[in-house]
Design a protein around this motif. Structure first.
Motif: not given
Ligand SMILES: C[S@@+](CC[C@H](N)C(=O)[O-])C[C@H]1O[C@@H](n2cnc3c(N)ncnc32)[C@H](O)[C@@H]1O
Length: 230
Positions: A66-67, A90, A121, A123, A139
């Protein structure tokens, strides 16, 4: 006006002079300003998280789940060059993640070719037991999925949880005593211990983000552990 580290305003070229000097943080900050895409708080969050995690975990491939822009992964490499590289995962990579990467590579050419971005994802990526899994502000229950993935691989892991959701996250029976988000993070920490992990509970400065609890964990028995700094 005060320059708040929690601002969601984007850092831009005009902010470069706010970060004078030769410290690594100042140099990272100036590169981020030149990229003109990153909210200010993400710079401070990534920096504060990375330096705490690197005090404990050396080496290993960095996997930033989720980078987003992947700044955390880049700083992890800058703080310990013995990591071969980083994977930023991400499901919706920001278009500007490439801009940020280029700005950092311009300052540190040794980062070139060492950071891979995958729009997938979390996963759906392989995690190795030698990896260092990091995730800043995944989140709600996404943090639990990060922890599950790391634990399944017996990898070292660090999360900075946010958006605690009492509907989807486990607060155990603790919410009668402590507020729901704290209860959720305590249950996460205790679960990691039950899963055979040693944990560290830390915080980043609250003036950067109120979602500042940092949970760091490593398997009690892990081939990567001799490289852990105490
Ligand atoms: C609140 S942002 C945080 C981004 C970054 N890590 C930061 O600290 O600024 C959450 C991120 O998780 C990604 N995300 C949500 N569900 C995901 C999943 N199942 N697999 C990978 N990324 C995911 C979103 O696209 C988003 O970029």
């Amino acid at each position: 006006m005060r320059f708040s580290p929690s601002s969601r305003g984007r850092l831009a070229q005009r902010d470069v002079d706010r970060f004078p000097g030769d410290t690594l943080f100042a140099r990272v900050a100036r590169a981020v300003c030149r990229a003109r895409c990153l909210p200010r708080k993400e710079l401070y969050e990534a920096w504060e998280m990375a330096r705490r995690v690197r005090r404990l975990f050396r080496s290993g491939r960095i996997v930033d789940l989720g980078g987003g822009h992947g700044l955390l992964a880049h700083i992890m490499l800058l703080l310990d060059d013995s990591s071969p590289g980083a994977l930023v995962v991400d499901k919706a990579l920001p278009a500007s993640s490439a801009k940020l990467h280029e700005a950092l590579v311009q300052t540190w050419p040794r980062l070139s070719g060492r950071v891979a971005f995958v729009a997938r994802a979390l996963e759906d990526v392989d995690i190795l037991h030698t990896d260092v899994v990091v995730s800043s502000h995944a989140c709600g229950a996404l943090t639990d999925r990060v922890l599950d993935r790391a634990v399944a691989a017996r990898a070292r892991v660090a999360v900075l949880p946010c958006c605690h959701d009492l509907g989807t996250c486990n607060a155990g029976a603790l919410s009668g005593w402590v507020d729901g988000p704290v209860a959720i993070d305590i249950v996460r920490a205790m679960r990691l211990e039950q899963q055979g992990y040693r944990i560290w509970t830390q915080t980043i400065p609250a003036n950067i983000s109120p979602k500042n609890r940092l949970l760091i964990a490593q398997p009690r028995c892990n081939d990567a552990s001799p490289r852990t700094a105490e």
